[in-house]
Design an enzyme around this catalytic site. Sequence first.
Site, PDB file in Angstrom:
ATOM      1  N   TYR A 329       0.699  -1.388   0.054  1.00 31.95           N
ATOM      2  CA  TYR A 329       0.048  -0.119  -0.089  1.00 31.95           C
ATOM      3  C   TYR A 329       0.887   0.965  -0.265  1.00 31.95           C
ATOM      4  CZ  TYR A 329      -2.747   3.455   2.057  1.00 31.95           C
ATOM      5  OH  TYR A 329      -3.227   4.526   1.882  1.00 31.95           O
ATOM      6  N   SER A 411      -4.308  12.508   8.708  1.00 32.99           N
ATOM      7  CA  SER A 411      -4.983  11.889   7.235  1.00 32.99           C
ATOM      8  C   SER A 411      -6.182  11.543   8.190  1.00 32.99           C
ATOM      9  CB  SER A 411      -4.626  10.525   6.198  1.00 32.99           C
ATOM     10  OG  SER A 411      -5.190  10.304   5.818  1.00 32.99           O
ATOM     11  N   GLN A 432      -5.696  16.560   7.565  1.00 31.80           N
ATOM     12  CA  GLN A 432      -5.631  16.518   6.082  1.00 31.80           C
ATOM     13  C   GLN A 432      -7.311  16.472   5.413  1.00 31.80           C
ATOM     14  OE1 GLN A 432      -6.405  13.270   4.575  1.00 31.80           O
ATOM     15  NE2 GLN A 432      -6.812  13.585   2.422  1.00 31.80           N
ATOM     16  N   TYR A 434     -10.369  15.240   3.206  1.00 34.82           N
ATOM     17  CA  TYR A 434     -10.835  15.084   1.319  1.00 34.82           C
ATOM     18  C   TYR A 434     -11.851  16.072   0.371  1.00 34.82           C
ATOM     19  CZ  TYR A 434      -7.490  10.601   1.620  1.00 34.82           C
ATOM     20  OH  TYR A 434      -6.506   9.587   1.933  1.00 34.82           O
ATOM     21  N   THR A 460      -6.612  17.952  -0.155  1.00 33.93           N
ATOM     22  CA  THR A 460      -6.246  17.637  -1.179  1.00 33.93           C
ATOM     23  C   THR A 460      -7.257  17.346  -2.504  1.00 33.93           C
ATOM     24  OG1 THR A 460      -5.277  15.533   0.435  1.00 33.93           O
ATOM     25  CG2 THR A 460      -6.079  14.908  -1.640  1.00 33.93           C
ATOM     26  N   ARG A 469      -4.494   1.273  -8.191  1.00 33.36           N
ATOM     27  CA  ARG A 469      -3.314   0.576  -7.966  1.00 33.36           C
ATOM     28  C   ARG A 469      -3.617  -1.028  -7.970  1.00 33.36           C
ATOM     29  NH1 ARG A 469      -4.488   4.772  -3.232  1.00 33.36           N
ATOM     30  NH2 ARG A 469      -4.776   6.386  -4.682  1.00 33.36           N
ATOM     31  N   LYS A 556      -3.573  20.884  -1.518  1.00 38.08           N
ATOM     32  CA  LYS A 556      -2.850  19.854  -1.568  1.00 38.08           C
ATOM     33  C   LYS A 556      -3.059  19.582  -3.572  1.00 38.08           C
ATOM     34  CE  LYS A 556      -0.293  15.256  -0.160  1.00 38.08           C
ATOM     35  NZ  LYS A 556      -0.240  14.404  -0.708  1.00 38.08           N
ATOM     36  N   HIS A 580       0.282  13.653  -5.816  1.00 41.21           N
ATOM     37  CA  HIS A 580      -0.082  11.570  -4.593  1.00 41.21           C
ATOM     38  C   HIS A 580       0.458  10.510  -4.681  1.00 41.21           C
ATOM     39  CE1 HIS A 580      -4.231  11.544  -2.501  1.00 41.21           C
ATOM     40  NE2 HIS A 580      -3.172  10.276  -2.217  1.00 41.21           N
ATOM     41  N   ARG A 583       0.247   7.915  -7.435  1.00 37.37           N
ATOM     42  CA  ARG A 583      -1.042   6.903  -6.452  1.00 37.37           C
ATOM     43  C   ARG A 583      -1.716   7.260  -7.774  1.00 37.37           C
ATOM     44  NH1 ARG A 583       0.448   4.525  -2.045  1.00 37.37           N
ATOM     45  NH2 ARG A 583      -1.811   4.567  -1.487  1.00 37.37           N
TER      46      ARG A 583
END
Length: 692
Positions: A329, A411, A432, A434, A460, A469, A556, A580, A583
């Site tokens: 990860y 996060s 952070q 989202y 973000t 991924r 970001k 990122h 990613r």
Amino acid sequence: MNLALPFFALIFTGYLAASARMLSEHTVGGLNTFVFYFALPALLLVETYQAPAATRDIGSLIAGYYLPGIALFFAALLIARRLIGLRLADAAVQALAAVFSNVGFIGLPLVILLFGSEAALPAVAIVMGDTIVMLGLATALIEADLGDPRALSALFRRIAVGVVKNPIVMAGVIGLTLNLTQVPIADPLMRYGGLLADAAGPCALFALGATLAGRPISQGAGETAWVCLLKLIVHPALVAVALIGLFDLPPVWVAVGILQAALPVAANVYVLAQRYQLRPAQTSTGIFFSTALGIISPTAEANEVAVITCIDDLKRLYKRRVPKMFYDYCETGSWTEQTFQENSSDFQSIYFRQRVAIDMTNRTTAGQMLGEDVRMPVALSPVGLTGMQHADGEILAAKAAEDFGVPFTLSTLSICSIEDVAAETTKPFWFQVYTLSDDDFMRRLMERARAANCSAIVITLDLQVQGQRHKDLKNGLSAPPKLTIKSIANLATKVSWGLEMLGAKRRTFGNVVGHAQGVTDSSSLSSWTAEAFDHSLDWNRVKELMDMWGGKVVLKGIMNRADAERAVELGADAIVVSNHGGRQLDGALSSIRVLPDIIEAVGDRIEVYFDSGVRSGQDILKALALGADGVMIGRAWVYGLGAMGQDGVTKALEVLHKELDTTMALCGHRDINEVNREILHIPEDFEGRWAN
């Protein structure tokens, strides 16, 4: 587990002493007698007397430990009979070696040292069970093959008498009885018992080594290899599955069970083989090698921790300690991973200009980020699932960052919640978020961040559509990890990680579960996540989120000068040039190639931070020299966390700081705030020659 190194050092000190004939056979026998009849019983009595009484869990522990043990015993018996061709009695000894751990001379002092009095009761239960269940089962099969089956009743009577006469077992029983009845023990007696108990660990391990030295190890190394494999890997893996998946036990009890199952073969197996003359030399070889193999991983780990010279040293240790799905990860990019790889490799195209004969005294790397004083212009980037890299990972990283003097960013998809981190730190941290479509959740999230005294939020912007991924999909990434045959096999090799996680209270997304509507556990989390990200995100929505927060904001995910210009127009306090970590959009330029264009566009109007691909202090210096006001690191500190916990994060920061300071000095500067492009050799086409 670094404690293993001194444990095994004691074993092999005893082995060498006996091999050099410094100890006679009579002396070794006397030392074993002291340990068996005095030191270990004192340890068990004292610790069991002080242990929290949780007798209701004993049945579950015994079932979880011995059901897989009995199944493995008969599987090993079948292998020895059908594949190797041993007679029943010989096969029974081999099967016993596959499941009979050295829970006395190694296990008892180890688990009590690790977990304290709480480990005493489960340890006693396992010692008793091994003596009654495993030793009794093997002896019964041997007697059935070699002796008179009608004499089995006498055999079981002898086993029962042996259990009653076993001083270790009886000490545990007496200690538990006194514990439950609350009968006081006089303080002088407790002190006397404590003195004997303190001698148990070193004397037991030294005696074990000396005992091994007196036994042959010249026969059957290849033949016993499969037994070592079953004992050291398969046995603890099966016990882990049973204790974690089938029973609700205290974490320490689970840890004790798994650790006891992972121990080398007990010397009692040799005693049984010698008594019945069932290939004692081969059995002794198996005991020796199972004990010796246990030192390889802990010793290598301890040596590797001893000297950390760069971030790659931490990465190697991190890979060995953390389960594959969580390592992947962190150490993966989207699609072909082109951008992920070039984020780091493109730094190598930039070279430094060395300067000499300049006074380098009184150097400083101190600066400011968002008005906060920092020891160096570096902040810890937000990384999701950090609490799966190490138990309570976000808390440990935040404490390390605070102690070192740099900002930490939590996060939204962390394991430890905002409140968890705030309770364990004294300085404000960044949070952070989202761009999620659930306004109610977002408002409450920001209210919680304000209540936790977060000094800024980092929004973000580059995750409204999630990049693919491949490794995460193949590994079935989840928190906590799903138990499959593949994951169980891998988890069985990560004993120290597993023991840490068993003692942790937090194993799922603490900021979401119980806070987002309809998300009450990890199963309901997946459906929420699939619909949570706002696909309709635009700059108006970004402005709404900034107004919702009302404090300092960092945006970001900026990789284009037009987006940087828009961030300035909205009134953001800082932007982060970041893809990122490779990613998201694979095939995009590396962040370091884009940085100069962003600096040219807005560098004099807003703080510009850099992120993605940083693996050294030299990378940090290159980004600062290109105009960045600060650098955010992600994987570098996660490597340290997974490798060594809070100490590893501190070590990562120390390594980066030393590299940054030394390189700055060799480039002729004493103040990090004065470095610029003049210290660099930059290729003419570094930013690329593109048709548009």
